[in-house]
Scaffold this active site. Structure first.
Site, PDB file in Angstrom:
ATOM      1  N   VAL A 171      47.950  15.614  74.004  1.00  0.00           N
ATOM      2  CA  VAL A 171      48.711  14.360  73.625  1.00  0.00           C
ATOM      3  C   VAL A 171      47.527  13.558  73.255  1.00  0.00           C
ATOM      4  O   VAL A 171      47.698  12.776  72.237  1.00  0.00           O
ATOM      5  CB  VAL A 171      49.341  13.903  75.042  1.00  0.00           C
ATOM      6  CG1 VAL A 171      49.864  12.420  74.578  1.00  0.00           C
ATOM      7  CG2 VAL A 171      50.455  14.826  75.573  1.00  0.00           C
ATOM      8  N   THR A 194      38.437  15.483  87.367  1.00  0.00           N
ATOM      9  CA  THR A 194      37.097  16.019  87.768  1.00  0.00           C
ATOM     10  C   THR A 194      37.055  17.058  88.685  1.00  0.00           C
ATOM     11  O   THR A 194      36.194  17.450  89.217  1.00  0.00           O
ATOM     12  CB  THR A 194      36.573  14.824  88.479  1.00  0.00           C
ATOM     13  OG1 THR A 194      37.238  14.323  89.431  1.00  0.00           O
ATOM     14  CG2 THR A 194      36.018  13.685  87.251  1.00  0.00           C
ATOM     15  N   THR A 252      53.995   6.272  71.590  1.00  0.00           N
ATOM     16  CA  THR A 252      54.085   6.435  70.205  1.00  0.00           C
ATOM     17  C   THR A 252      53.865   5.234  69.601  1.00  0.00           C
ATOM     18  O   THR A 252      53.351   4.792  68.562  1.00  0.00           O
ATOM     19  CB  THR A 252      55.125   7.638  69.491  1.00  0.00           C
ATOM     20  OG1 THR A 252      55.076   8.589  70.327  1.00  0.00           O
ATOM     21  CG2 THR A 252      54.990   7.690  68.015  1.00  0.00           C
ATOM     22  N   GLU A 254      40.374   9.240  77.702  1.00  0.00           N
ATOM     23  CA  GLU A 254      39.847   9.840  78.794  1.00  0.00           C
ATOM     24  C   GLU A 254      40.728  11.175  78.980  1.00  0.00           C
ATOM     25  O   GLU A 254      41.686  10.961  79.616  1.00  0.00           O
ATOM     26  CB  GLU A 254      39.863   8.842  80.045  1.00  0.00           C
ATOM     27  CG  GLU A 254      39.074   7.759  80.191  1.00  0.00           C
ATOM     28  CD  GLU A 254      37.540   8.115  80.127  1.00  0.00           C
ATOM     29  OE1 GLU A 254      37.239   9.186  80.665  1.00  0.00           O
ATOM     30  OE2 GLU A 254      36.927   7.235  80.057  1.00  0.00           O
TER      31      GLU A 254
END
EC number: 1.2.1.3
Length: 439
Positions: free
Chosen positions: A196, A249, A177, A214
């Site tokens: 998140v 993936t 954070t 990502e």
């Protein structure tokens, strides 16, 4: 680390950046080359440490460190190639150029499932661009983070450079954070869950910062009637079961043309029965444990929901009675393409197998989930392959043909669309994300 440690580290990293930014890019490349070599020398011990802490099998642990080494090689070449164009100016006697400069300090927050490679993709490229890095690894893989940082720091210090160019703060959500809210973080690269990632994106955007995200994947393999099943079975197995289903993936959805559905399910179930489960350090093991007890609970919960929504468990579905977080690799059939559980990314080895008739329908089903990371089709039809790669084909960042969903090469830009976050790391022109452009 606590917030006081974080504060001290950011100051040190910012100071170190002043030294690093003055070094010519090819010389920075030479330092990154040495980092790659230092990692090469420790590849087996680091691979063991990844395996010990994360739970993936030893060869995958080594493979992950190898990715960092390969990205270092890529970055070395890049250090002599990054540049902007000289453009024709409309004003006589003027020059119009695009100059690329480092952003400054790059914060890198990585996930438990790739505790080395993801940092490597970011730091090797960020470094040759002239940035300092501040890394926060996953709280559950802190030993790997410390080991990698010590290796890098030694290379920097042997070259009379401050080790703080590549800083590390281990910690939990409080440190994450702080990084997201900190205006001194010129770019924040975050790898983790969509949930998140959304919070991080908002915090960074509130201060008009830059983020590289990502996030999750809900990846599909589509098998057409003309597919080579000798390729399909090992590919689907590896894509769904590799790393015990804990890759972003990982293949979670398998769409089978109705004419091959039953045959593929039977062959795949047979292949699943042969998966060698065991200690991830044992060279014979193909499949190790899940990372945490929490992951085991999520697995059981997803299997239960799949049954409630009309699915049939063909194989797996249970916890394995042995020490550790072991669950059976699982295949579920009979669910509709839009079942809520099919649209949920569960970070566990559960594969939902569904039937389709028409190409147009199945392409739409591939694209209907929130995430857009990786996708693959198996076919020999050239026209279909180009439709799949085209504007009405897969909407994912990684689009495969006749290979699994979880292959990524460092030479290409890695990342995805939609709720996957839109970020790109590693190859191609991803370096531009770590720099700012002046015209």
């Amino acid at each position: 680390g606590n917030l006081e440690d974080y504060e001290e580290t950011v100051k040190k990293a910012k100071e170190a950046w002043k030294v690093w930014a003055d070094i010519p890019a090819p010389k920075r490349g030479e330092i990154v080359r040495q980092i790659g070599d230092a990692l090469r020398q420790k590849i087996k011990v680091l691979g063991s440490l990844v395996s010990l802490e994360m739970g993936k099998i030893f060869v995958e642990g080594v493979g992950e460190v190898q990715e960092y080494v390969d990205v270092c090689d890529h970055a070395v070449g890049l250090s002599r190639m990054i540049g902007g164009p000289v453009l024709p100016s409309e004003r006589p006697g003027h020059a119009l150029i695009e100059q690329w400069n480092p952003v400054g300090l790059v914060g890198v927050i990585t996930a438990f499932n790739f505790p080395v490679a993801v940092y490597g993709w970011n730091s090797a490229i960020a470094m040759i661009c002239g940035n300092a890095c501040l890394w926060k690894g996953a709280p559950t893989t802190s030993l790997v983070s410390v080991a990698v940082t010590k290796i890098i720091a030694k290379v920097l210090e042997d070259n009379k450079l401050p080790g703080a160019i590549c800083s590390l703060v281990c910690g939990g959500a409080d440190i994450g954070t702080a990084m997201a809210r900190d205006e001194r973080m010129d770019l924040l690269s975050f790898t983790g869950s969509t949930k998140v990632g959304k919070q991080v994106a908002v915090m960074v955007q509130e201060r008009f910062g830059r983020s590289l995200l990502e996030l999750g994947g809900n990846n599909a393999i589509i098998v057409f009637e003309d597919a080579d099943l000798n390729l399909v079975i090992p590919s689907a197995l590896f894509a769904a079961v590799g790393t015990a289903g804990q890759r972003c993936t990982t293949a979670r959805r398998l769409f089978l043309h109705e004419s091959v559905h039953d045959e593929v399910v039977a062959k795949l179930a047979k292949a699943y029965a042969q998966v060698r489960i065991g200690d991830p350090w044992d060279p014979d093991t193909l499949y190790g444990p899940l990372h945490t007890k929490e992951a085991v609970k999520m697995f059981l919960n997803a299997v239960e929901q799949a049954k409630q929504q009309g699915g049939s468990v063909v194989c797996g579905g249970k916890v394995i009675n042995r020490p550790g977080n072991y669950v059976e690799p699982t295949i579920v059939t009979g669910l509709p393409h839009n079942a809520p559980i099919v649209h949920t990314e569960t970070f566990a080895p559960i594969l939902y197998v569904m039937k389709f008739k028409e190409e147009e329908d199945v392409f739409a089903w591939n694209n209907e989930v929130k995430q857009g990371l990786s996708s693959s089709i198996f076919t020999k039809d050239l026209g279909r392959i180009f439709r799949w790669l085209g504007p009405k084909g897969s909407d994912c960042g990684i689009v495969n043909v006749n290979i699994p969903t979880n292959g990524a090469e460092i030479g290409g830009a890695f990342g995805g669309e939609k709720h996957t976050g839109g970020g790109r790391e590693s190859g191609s022109d991803s370096w531009k994300l770590y720099m700012r452009r002046s015209t």
